[in-house]
Design an enzyme around this catalytic site. Structure first.
Site, mmCIF file in Angstrom:
data_model
loop_
_atom_site.group_PDB
_atom_site.id
_atom_site.type_symbol
_atom_site.label_atom_id
_atom_site.label_comp_id
_atom_site.label_asym_id
_atom_site.label_seq_id
_atom_site.Cartn_x
_atom_site.Cartn_y
_atom_site.Cartn_z
ATOM 1 N NE ARG A 126 5.575 -73.500 28.647
ATOM 2 C CZ ARG A 126 6.607 -72.693 28.650
ATOM 3 N NH1 ARG A 126 7.745 -73.050 28.122
ATOM 4 N NH2 ARG A 126 6.530 -71.479 29.193
ATOM 5 C CG ASP A 177 4.075 -72.631 31.628
ATOM 6 O OD1 ASP A 177 3.680 -72.604 30.452
ATOM 7 O OD2 ASP A 177 4.699 -71.693 32.159
ATOM 8 C CD GLU A 226 3.991 -68.213 24.432
ATOM 9 O OE1 GLU A 226 3.598 -68.715 25.497
ATOM 10 O OE2 GLU A 226 4.641 -68.829 23.586
ATOM 11 C CG HIS A 227 1.791 -63.316 27.084
ATOM 12 N ND1 HIS A 227 1.976 -62.976 28.390
ATOM 13 C CD2 HIS A 227 3.024 -63.494 26.551
ATOM 14 C CE1 HIS A 227 3.288 -62.927 28.653
ATOM 15 N NE2 HIS A 227 3.946 -63.251 27.551
ATOM 16 N N GLY A 276 12.792 -70.125 30.471
ATOM 17 C CA GLY A 276 11.461 -70.063 29.872
ATOM 18 C C GLY A 276 10.984 -71.411 29.369
ATOM 19 N N GLY A 284 15.434 -71.352 34.495
ATOM 20 C CA GLY A 284 15.211 -69.937 34.186
ATOM 21 C C GLY A 284 15.390 -69.595 32.726
ATOM 22 C CB SER A 307 7.781 -74.886 32.079
ATOM 23 O OG SER A 307 6.891 -73.938 31.649
ATOM 24 C CE1 TYR A 346 3.148 -64.392 31.935
ATOM 25 C CE2 TYR A 346 2.066 -63.930 34.010
ATOM 26 C CZ TYR A 346 2.170 -64.680 32.868
ATOM 27 O OH TYR A 346 1.298 -65.720 32.652
#
Ligand code: GAF
Length: 446
Positions: free
Chosen positions: A30, A177, A36-37, A129, A127, A131, A228
């Protein structure tokens, strides 16, 4: 979805397990367009699936043992119990994503146990980002759903997968995600209200006048590193401070207003950094500009085909993630600034957890060649010689059962096949498009 990926999964299965697979499932990677966040603050996110998939070829077994192999780890077969004795493997082991989902789905399975052989192939960049982990989790859940003929419940499946990542992979992730990988629709972004009961709205995103470009900075993000979880904790701290100041209704940042936060900030009850994180976070719509408001405004602008406005919101989101939330990186900032300088670009921002990974850019279709050229020429100069991996994406379908039967026959006429052909058409269009074929990057990693 490339037919070649399906073929590779079948070949891998047959080679490793010495017989044909009889079920094939898949789930996509995705990109988050905006929001975001916000998910772990019970806010709003608006991701879409990309036409890159994890495919699993499998066969149900009797007993309670699961065996799994991956094209990414040639020659290795991992074996684990398919019952309540199942526990995580070594930290960082890729099978933990699978194990966690199997464990979470045991209560739904006949006799509370399962057994299967499975072979995994994927073209979701690992890896980066995008997903790849949620894609593997949701593909696993779709496999169990298919071989045990469970009723399809995409939202329930997403929640099981999120819990699997939290408990078996030590990542305090939100729901974005897994939700979009399970529920995404071709040609649409998915607005997710991340507060239970998780209302969703599919938002059309297939206007031929626009394009979406993903640029991988080729700096790997570390979701299970401390950055994170630190952000998640800072958001909780901000809520606790507002509660202590008398705002008992603030269970998540979603419930807070900017003025509540400012009052608490003035009393010095919170470190400056925490106040800044909370300012980005999901402050209640209608009071101050927050990522939640930008996301809801972007949804309305998208529905009105007001791409200039969507783009402005994307740039603003990036600025907030860079300056207040502090999850960007020099490389991601460089990609966004390069995009900003290209005529026809509406907006650009980092996508996903940050600290490396990718940007997503919304632009006029006619501007794509100029953007690709700009990334190719400028990014290495600003990123110490590093090159970006760049590709055009179109919103693709979420997880699905692709084939089932003795020799894993395509599900012609089954409810899922129109979705598949939709994906196939999109993919074919991309492959034929000179623009989409223009992957300008080298494979060079750090
Ligand atoms: C990662 C997480 F897995 C998501 O839940 C979300 O928090 C995202 O970072 C940031 O928006 O992808």
């Amino acid at each position: 979805m490339s037919a070649e990926l399906i073929l590779r999964s079948k070949e891998l299965f047959a080679r490793v397990f010495q017989e044909p697979a009889n079920v094939i499932v898949c789930a996509p990677g995705r990109v988050n367009l905006i929001g975001e966040h916000t998910d772990y603050n019970e806010g709003f996110a608006m991701p879409f699936c990309i036409g890159k998939y994890t495919v699993i070829a499998a066969r149900r077994r009797t007993g309670a043992t699961c065996r799994i192999t991956s094209a990414g780890v040639p020659g290795a077969i991992s074996t684990f119990p398919g019952d309540s004795s199942l526990s995580p493997g070594p930290e960082g082991d890729w099978t933990n994503y699978v194990r966690g989902v199997v464990f979470g789905m045991l209560p739904m399975l006949p006799g509370g146990s399962c057994a299967f052989d499975a072979a995994v192939v994927s073209d979701v960049p690992l890896g980066s980002g995008l997903s790849s982990s949620a894609s593997l989790e949701v593909a696993t859940a779709t496999l169990l759903e298919s071989i045990y003929r469970l009723g399809a419940d995409p939202k329930g499946k997403a929640l099981v997968c999120q819990k699997a990542e939290q408990t078996f992979c030590n990542s305090p992730c939100g729901i974005t995600d897994q939700f979009v990988c399970a529920c995404g629709e071709a040609g649409h972004a998915l607005l997710i209200d991340c507060r239970p009961p998780y209302a969703t709205e599919s938002v059309p995103l297939s206007d031929p006048r626009i394009a979406l470009v993903v640029a991988d900075s080729n700096v790997k993000p570390q979701l299970s590193g401390s950055e994170y979880p630190d952000r998640v904790q800072q958001c909780k701290d901000a809520c606790a401070a507002m509660q202590a100041a008398g705002h008992s209704e603030v269970r998540h940042l979603r419930d807070a207003t900017l003025s509540m936060l400012e009052t608490v900030a003035r009393s010095h009850a919170l470190p400056e950094a925490t106040v800044r994180r909370a300012r980005h976070g999901a402050l209640r719509p209608g009071d101050g500009i927050s990522e939640d408001q930008r996301t809801l405004q972007a949804k309305e602008a998208l529905k009105a085909c007001d791409y200039a406005q969507v783009g402005r919101l994307m740039f603003a989101s990036h600025a907030s993630l860079r300056d207040d939330y502090r999850v960007s990186s020099p490389e991601l900032d460089a990609l966004v600034e390069i995009a900003r300088g290209v005529p026809g670009v509406h907006g650009s921002r980092l996508t996903g957890g940050g600290f490396g990974g990718c940007t997503v850019t919304l632009l006029s279709r006619s501007a794509v060649p100029a953007l690709l050229a700009a990334f190719e020429a400028e990014y290495p100069k600003r990123a110490g010689g590093r090159t970006a991996s760049v590709f055009v994406v179109r919103p693709a379908a979420g997880a699905m059962l692709l084939q089932q039967g003795a020799g894993a026959e395509p599900l012609a006429g089954a409810p899922l096949s129109p979705q598949l052909s939709g994906v196939a058409k999109v993919t074919a269009a991309l492959v034929l498009s000179a623009v989409a074929a223009a992957v300008i990057a080298s494979k060079r990693q750090r």
